[in-house]
Design a protein around this motif. Structure first.
Motif, PDB file in Angstrom:
ATOM      1  N   TRP A   1      -8.012  36.216  13.436  1.00 22.39           N
ATOM      2  CA  TRP A   1      -7.047  36.131  12.335  1.00 22.39           C
ATOM      3  C   TRP A   1      -7.573  36.786  11.069  1.00 22.39           C
ATOM      4  CZ3 TRP A   1      -2.367  35.757  13.433  1.00 22.39           C
ATOM      5  CH2 TRP A   1      -1.899  34.932  14.456  1.00 22.39           C
ATOM      6  N   LEU A   2      -8.864  36.692  10.830  1.00 16.34           N
ATOM      7  CA  LEU A   2      -9.440  37.336   9.656  1.00 16.34           C
ATOM      8  C   LEU A   2      -9.227  38.847   9.739  1.00 16.34           C
ATOM      9  CD1 LEU A   2     -11.079  37.140   7.067  1.00 16.34           C
ATOM     10  CD2 LEU A   2     -13.162  37.041   8.450  1.00 16.34           C
ATOM     11  N   ALA A   3      -9.453  39.428  10.919  1.00 14.72           N
ATOM     12  CA  ALA A   3      -9.283  40.866  11.084  1.00 14.72           C
ATOM     13  C   ALA A   3      -7.816  41.276  11.097  1.00 14.72           C
ATOM     14  CB  ALA A   3      -9.958  41.311  12.380  1.00 14.72           C
ATOM     15  N   ILE A   4      -6.940  40.399  11.584  1.00 19.32           N
ATOM     16  CA  ILE A   4      -5.506  40.697  11.623  1.00 19.32           C
ATOM     17  C   ILE A   4      -4.897  40.617  10.234  1.00 19.32           C
ATOM     18  CG2 ILE A   4      -3.264  39.802  12.393  1.00 19.32           C
ATOM     19  CD1 ILE A   4      -4.776  38.875  14.983  1.00 19.32           C
ATOM     20  N   ARG A   5      -5.173  39.529   9.547  1.00 20.59           N
ATOM     21  CA  ARG A   5      -4.518  39.274   8.259  1.00 20.59           C
ATOM     22  C   ARG A   5      -5.182  40.000   7.089  1.00 20.59           C
ATOM     23  NH1 ARG A   5      -1.639  34.342   8.924  1.00 20.59           N
ATOM     24  NH2 ARG A   5      -0.386  34.649  10.805  1.00 20.59           N
ATOM     25  N   HIS A   6      -6.461  40.323   7.240  1.00 17.41           N
ATOM     26  CA  HIS A   6      -7.203  40.955   6.139  1.00 17.41           C
ATOM     27  C   HIS A   6      -8.021  42.126   6.670  1.00 17.41           C
ATOM     28  CE1 HIS A   6      -6.187  37.562   3.488  1.00 17.41           C
ATOM     29  NE2 HIS A   6      -6.392  36.807   4.551  1.00 17.41           N
ATOM     30  N   PRO A   7      -7.363  43.151   7.199  1.00 17.68           N
ATOM     31  CA  PRO A   7      -8.095  44.255   7.826  1.00 17.68           C
ATOM     32  C   PRO A   7      -9.054  44.971   6.886  1.00 17.68           C
ATOM     33  CG  PRO A   7      -5.788  44.830   7.481  1.00 17.68           C
ATOM     34  CD  PRO A   7      -5.913  43.355   7.227  1.00 17.68           C
TER      35      PRO A   7
ATOM     36  N   GLU B   1      -3.034  31.192  18.942  1.00 16.77           N
ATOM     37  CA  GLU B   1      -2.244  32.159  19.706  1.00 16.77           C
ATOM     38  C   GLU B   1      -2.096  33.425  18.884  1.00 16.77           C
ATOM     39  OE1 GLU B   1      -1.161  34.106  22.329  1.00 16.77           O
ATOM     40  OE2 GLU B   1      -1.258  32.033  23.030  1.00 16.77           O
ATOM     41  N   ALA B   2      -2.921  34.416  19.186  1.00  9.53           N
ATOM     42  CA  ALA B   2      -2.915  35.657  18.407  1.00  9.53           C
ATOM     43  C   ALA B   2      -2.475  36.863  19.215  1.00  9.53           C
ATOM     44  CB  ALA B   2      -4.317  35.904  17.832  1.00  9.53           C
ATOM     45  N   TRP B   3      -2.017  36.651  20.447  1.00  9.25           N
ATOM     46  CA  TRP B   3      -1.741  37.742  21.374  1.00  9.25           C
ATOM     47  C   TRP B   3      -0.858  38.832  20.769  1.00  9.25           C
ATOM     48  CZ3 TRP B   3      -3.632  39.327  25.893  1.00  9.25           C
ATOM     49  CH2 TRP B   3      -2.891  40.232  26.653  1.00  9.25           C
ATOM     50  N   ASP B   4       0.245  38.443  20.177  1.00  8.61           N
ATOM     51  CA  ASP B   4       1.205  39.425  19.680  1.00  8.61           C
ATOM     52  C   ASP B   4       0.625  40.286  18.565  1.00  8.61           C
ATOM     53  OD1 ASP B   4       3.088  38.567  21.480  1.00  8.61           O
ATOM     54  OD2 ASP B   4       4.160  37.293  20.053  1.00  8.61           O
ATOM     55  N   GLU B   5      -0.331  39.750  17.820  1.00  6.21           N
ATOM     56  CA  GLU B   5      -0.847  40.455  16.652  1.00  6.21           C
ATOM     57  C   GLU B   5      -2.205  41.113  16.869  1.00  6.21           C
ATOM     58  OE1 GLU B   5       0.159  38.792  12.741  1.00  6.21           O
ATOM     59  OE2 GLU B   5       0.761  36.979  13.814  1.00  6.21           O
ATOM     60  N   LEU B   6      -2.813  40.914  18.021  1.00  9.34           N
ATOM     61  CA  LEU B   6      -4.121  41.534  18.276  1.00  9.34           C
ATOM     62  C   LEU B   6      -4.104  43.057  18.148  1.00  9.34           C
ATOM     63  CD1 LEU B   6      -5.472  39.392  21.254  1.00  9.34           C
ATOM     64  CD2 LEU B   6      -6.304  39.400  18.895  1.00  9.34           C
ATOM     65  N   PRO B   7      -3.031  43.763  18.556  1.00  8.44           N
ATOM     66  CA  PRO B   7      -3.035  45.224  18.393  1.00  8.44           C
ATOM     67  C   PRO B   7      -3.116  45.686  16.940  1.00  8.44           C
ATOM     68  CG  PRO B   7      -1.413  44.575  20.035  1.00  8.44           C
ATOM     69  CD  PRO B   7      -1.873  43.309  19.355  1.00  8.44           C
ATOM     70  N   ALA B   8      -2.921  44.777  15.985  1.00 10.17           N
ATOM     71  CA  ALA B   8      -3.004  45.142  14.574  1.00 10.17           C
ATOM     72  C   ALA B   8      -4.443  45.210  14.072  1.00 10.17           C
ATOM     73  CB  ALA B   8      -2.211  44.141  13.733  1.00 10.17           C
ATOM     74  N   ILE B   9      -5.401  44.749  14.861  1.00  7.70           N
ATOM     75  CA  ILE B   9      -6.801  44.787  14.433  1.00  7.70           C
ATOM     76  C   ILE B   9      -7.244  46.239  14.298  1.00  7.70           C
ATOM     77  CG2 ILE B   9      -9.173  44.270  15.120  1.00  7.70           C
ATOM     78  CD1 ILE B   9      -8.184  41.666  16.295  1.00  7.70           C
ATOM     79  N   GLN B  10      -7.796  46.566  13.140  1.00  7.44           N
ATOM     80  CA  GLN B  10      -8.211  47.939  12.848  1.00  7.44           C
ATOM     81  C   GLN B  10      -9.707  48.151  12.995  1.00  7.44           C
ATOM     82  OE1 GLN B  10      -6.673  49.133   8.990  1.00  7.44           O
ATOM     83  NE2 GLN B  10      -4.663  48.197   9.402  1.00  7.44           N
ATOM     84  N   ALA B  11     -10.486  47.098  12.922  1.00 11.61           N
ATOM     85  CA  ALA B  11     -11.941  47.238  12.963  1.00 11.61           C
ATOM     86  C   ALA B  11     -12.426  47.566  14.368  1.00 11.61           C
ATOM     87  CB  ALA B  11     -12.597  45.943  12.481  1.00 11.61           C
ATOM     88  N   PRO B  12     -13.382  48.478  14.523  1.00  7.47           N
ATOM     89  CA  PRO B  12     -14.032  48.640  15.822  1.00  7.47           C
ATOM     90  C   PRO B  12     -14.565  47.288  16.285  1.00  7.47           C
ATOM     91  CG  PRO B  12     -14.719  50.358  14.298  1.00  7.47           C
ATOM     92  CD  PRO B  12     -13.950  49.364  13.495  1.00  7.47           C
TER      93      PRO B  12
END
Length: 262
Positions: free
Chosen positions: A106-112, A194-205
């Motif tokens: 969630w940290l990487a999703i919400r605050h890339p 449950e982060a499945w739907d938003e995991l593709p939004a992660i930008q960090a390697p």
């Protein structure tokens, strides 16, 4: 004691170790469910050669406040952001294991913009799409005989050979100072992740680590996450159980360091 204040006023204790990183990003370490910063004690020094590490006590644990209100992995992620804000850190590397890996998602999703590189250890995307522990394990962990339940947890974390050679104490078995209601709040937070739907939004390697013999959070979750997160790769630690980062630190810590330096 150092602390930050979360958006709802909850005080979040945090700890700093290691040298001033200079231009190198600090490393935020996120622990497992119902644990405080001592989760990282056995391996924290592995990451402190020229790098500052940051840990925190989740709400409900350690020196942080323990409000009797609903918790979530999203809430834990926002608490981590409050710590970064308090420290004036715009961007860090993040390494989360078990529920800490769920929080790190969630940290990487919400605050890339706050996450340069991400390491997810022994974790999953959530129960709707992830691989869950068996009902047999759930029953064994929830039995009324607390010593028997503790034995099951130790054996889920470590191999029999390690337990025989290392009689403890083991810092990954839970914060014994937590009130019962806080343990329940942590359990619900982790189970409801449950982060499945938003995991593709992660930008960090992203590097994903998992023990091959982990049945507490089944190892199949590693490839699942790697396929769902862009620019991610998975590495399995052969023979390791849930606490791979501790028992197999000689292999796991260098993998993390190499990834963070690359």
């Amino acid at each position: 004691m150092s602390s930050a204040v979360a958006a709802d006023g909850t005080r979040i204790a945090y700890q700093l170790a290691g040298p001033d990183p200079g231009t190198r990003p600090a490393l935020l370490l996120l622990a497992g469910q119902s644990n405080n910063h001592h989760w990282w004690d056995p391996v924290r020094a592995d990451f402190e050669a020229g790098r500052r590490t940051i840990t925190l006590d989740y709400r409900g644990t350690g020196d942080s406040d323990k409000p009797d209100v609903p918790y979530s992995t999203q809430t834990f992620a926002e608490d981590a952001v409050a710590v970064l804000d308090e420290l004036g850190l715009d961007q860090v590397d993040v390494y989360g294991t078990s529920m800490g890996g769920r929080t790190a998602q969630w940290l990487a999703i919400r605050h890339p913009e706050r996450v340069r590189r991400l390491v997810l250890g022994c974790t999953s995307p959530g129960k709707a799409h992830g691989y869950e522990r068996s009902q047999e394990i759930r029953r064994a962990l929830s039995q009324r005989d607390q010593e028997a339940s503790a034995t099951v947890l130790r054996e889920l974390m470590y191999t029999p050979a390690w337990l025989a050679a290392n009689p403890g104490p083991y810092p990954v078995l839970g914060d014994t100072t937590m009130p019962a209601y806080a343990k329940g709040r942590h359990l619900v937070a982790s189970n409801n992740h449950e982060a499945w739907d938003e995991l593709p939004a992660i930008q960090a390697p992203t590097l994903i680590l998992h023990g091959t013999d982990d049945v507490f959070s089944p190892a199949a979750n590693a490839d699942l996450l790697a396929a769902r997160i862009p620019d991610a790769r998975a590495k399995l630690v052969q023979g390791a159980r849930h606490a791979y980062f501790h028992e197999f630190r000689a292999e796991a810590s260098p993998l993390v360091l190499s990834f963070l330096k690359s």
